[in-house]
Design a protein around this motif. Sequence first.
Motif, short mmCIF file in Angstrom:
data_model
loop_
_atom_site.label_atom_id
_atom_site.label_comp_id
_atom_site.label_asym_id
_atom_site.label_seq_id
_atom_site.Cartn_x
_atom_site.Cartn_y
_atom_site.Cartn_z
N GLY A 74 0.81 -1.22 0.00
CA GLY A 74 0.00 0.00 0.00
C GLY A 74 0.84 1.26 0.00
N ASP A 75 2.07 1.18 0.46
CA ASP A 75 3.00 2.31 0.43
C ASP A 75 3.49 2.47 -1.01
N GLN A 76 3.24 3.60 -1.62
CA GLN A 76 3.56 3.82 -3.03
C GLN A 76 5.04 3.65 -3.35
N THR A 77 5.91 3.86 -2.38
CA THR A 77 7.35 3.74 -2.64
C THR A 77 7.84 2.30 -2.58
N PHE A 78 7.02 1.41 -2.06
CA PHE A 78 7.47 0.03 -1.84
C PHE A 78 7.82 -0.68 -3.14
N LEU A 79 7.00 -0.56 -4.16
CA LEU A 79 7.22 -1.30 -5.40
C LEU A 79 7.83 -0.45 -6.50
N GLN A 80 8.57 0.58 -6.15
CA GLN A 80 9.22 1.39 -7.17
C GLN A 80 10.42 0.68 -7.78
N SER A 81 10.99 -0.23 -7.05
CA SER A 81 12.13 -0.98 -7.56
C SER A 81 11.63 -2.13 -8.43
N GLU A 82 12.42 -2.47 -9.44
CA GLU A 82 12.06 -3.59 -10.30
C GLU A 82 12.41 -4.93 -9.66
N VAL A 83 13.23 -4.89 -8.61
CA VAL A 83 13.67 -6.11 -7.94
C VAL A 83 13.32 -6.01 -6.46
N LEU A 84 12.68 -7.04 -5.95
CA LEU A 84 12.37 -7.12 -4.52
C LEU A 84 13.20 -8.25 -3.94
N ARG A 85 13.93 -7.93 -2.89
CA ARG A 85 14.80 -8.93 -2.26
C ARG A 85 14.18 -9.41 -0.96
N ILE A 86 14.19 -10.73 -0.78
CA ILE A 86 13.66 -11.36 0.42
C ILE A 86 14.81 -12.14 1.06
N ALA A 87 15.03 -11.92 2.34
CA ALA A 87 16.11 -12.63 3.04
C ALA A 87 15.51 -13.45 4.17
N ASP A 88 15.89 -14.70 4.24
CA ASP A 88 15.53 -15.56 5.37
C ASP A 88 16.83 -15.81 6.13
N LEU A 89 17.01 -15.09 7.20
CA LEU A 89 18.21 -15.21 8.02
C LEU A 89 17.93 -16.21 9.13
N GLY A 90 18.47 -17.38 8.98
CA GLY A 90 18.19 -18.46 9.91
C GLY A 90 17.20 -19.43 9.29
N CYS A 91 17.35 -19.67 8.00
CA CYS A 91 16.38 -20.50 7.27
C CYS A 91 16.51 -21.97 7.67
N SER A 92 15.46 -22.68 7.41
CA SER A 92 15.45 -24.12 7.69
C SER A 92 15.92 -24.87 6.45
N THR A 93 16.30 -26.11 6.64
CA THR A 93 16.71 -26.93 5.51
C THR A 93 15.53 -27.67 4.90
N GLY A 94 14.41 -27.66 5.58
CA GLY A 94 13.22 -28.32 5.07
C GLY A 94 12.34 -27.37 4.29
N PRO A 95 11.11 -27.76 4.05
CA PRO A 95 10.21 -26.96 3.21
C PRO A 95 9.65 -25.71 3.89
N ASN A 96 9.79 -25.55 5.19
CA ASN A 96 9.17 -24.42 5.88
C ASN A 96 9.65 -23.07 5.34
N SER A 97 10.92 -22.93 5.15
CA SER A 97 11.47 -21.66 4.68
C SER A 97 10.92 -21.31 3.30
N LEU A 98 10.94 -22.26 2.40
CA LEU A 98 10.45 -22.00 1.05
C LEU A 98 8.94 -21.76 1.04
N SER A 99 8.24 -22.36 1.96
CA SER A 99 6.79 -22.14 2.06
C SER A 99 6.49 -20.69 2.41
N VAL A 100 7.22 -20.13 3.36
CA VAL A 100 7.01 -18.73 3.75
C VAL A 100 7.37 -17.81 2.60
N ILE A 101 8.48 -18.07 1.95
CA ILE A 101 8.90 -17.23 0.83
C ILE A 101 7.89 -17.30 -0.30
N THR A 102 7.38 -18.49 -0.60
CA THR A 102 6.35 -18.64 -1.63
C THR A 102 5.11 -17.85 -1.27
N ASN A 103 4.72 -17.87 0.01
CA ASN A 103 3.56 -17.12 0.45
C ASN A 103 3.76 -15.61 0.23
#
Length: 115
Positions: free
Chosen positions: A45-74
């Motif tokens: 909803g913040d107009q400045t949020f999607l001004q970049s063409e690239v959005l970076r997502i970091a999972d610091l402390g990610c799991s080795t199983g599917p949980n981390s990828l599930s959150v990122i997919t969501n």
Amino acid sequence: MEVRRVLHMNGGEGEASYASNSSFQRTVLTMVKPILEETVLDLIGDQTFLQSEVLRIADLGCSTGPNSLSVITNIIDTITMACKRLHRQPPEFQVFLNDLTGNDFNTAFKSLPSF
């Protein structure tokens, strides 16, 4: 000489692995999913949020199983659906997974095709 033990997860496969023993974490992730989605939508909803063409997502402390990828997919799905509703082009996504060097990241990467 004092030896220190570093806590780490068991490898990504097998009966004793984190991937096979993380149902509690998966339950908690399911419980907080609406809060995560609401937060992501508030950011969009913040107009400045999607001004970049690239959005970076970091999972610091990610799991080795599917949980981390599930959150990122969501997160990616929520942003993509919101962009469609706003008639905006979704950004390109870059995802960074980070944790202890002893973690079995190969298991995380092997599960990518299912996401």
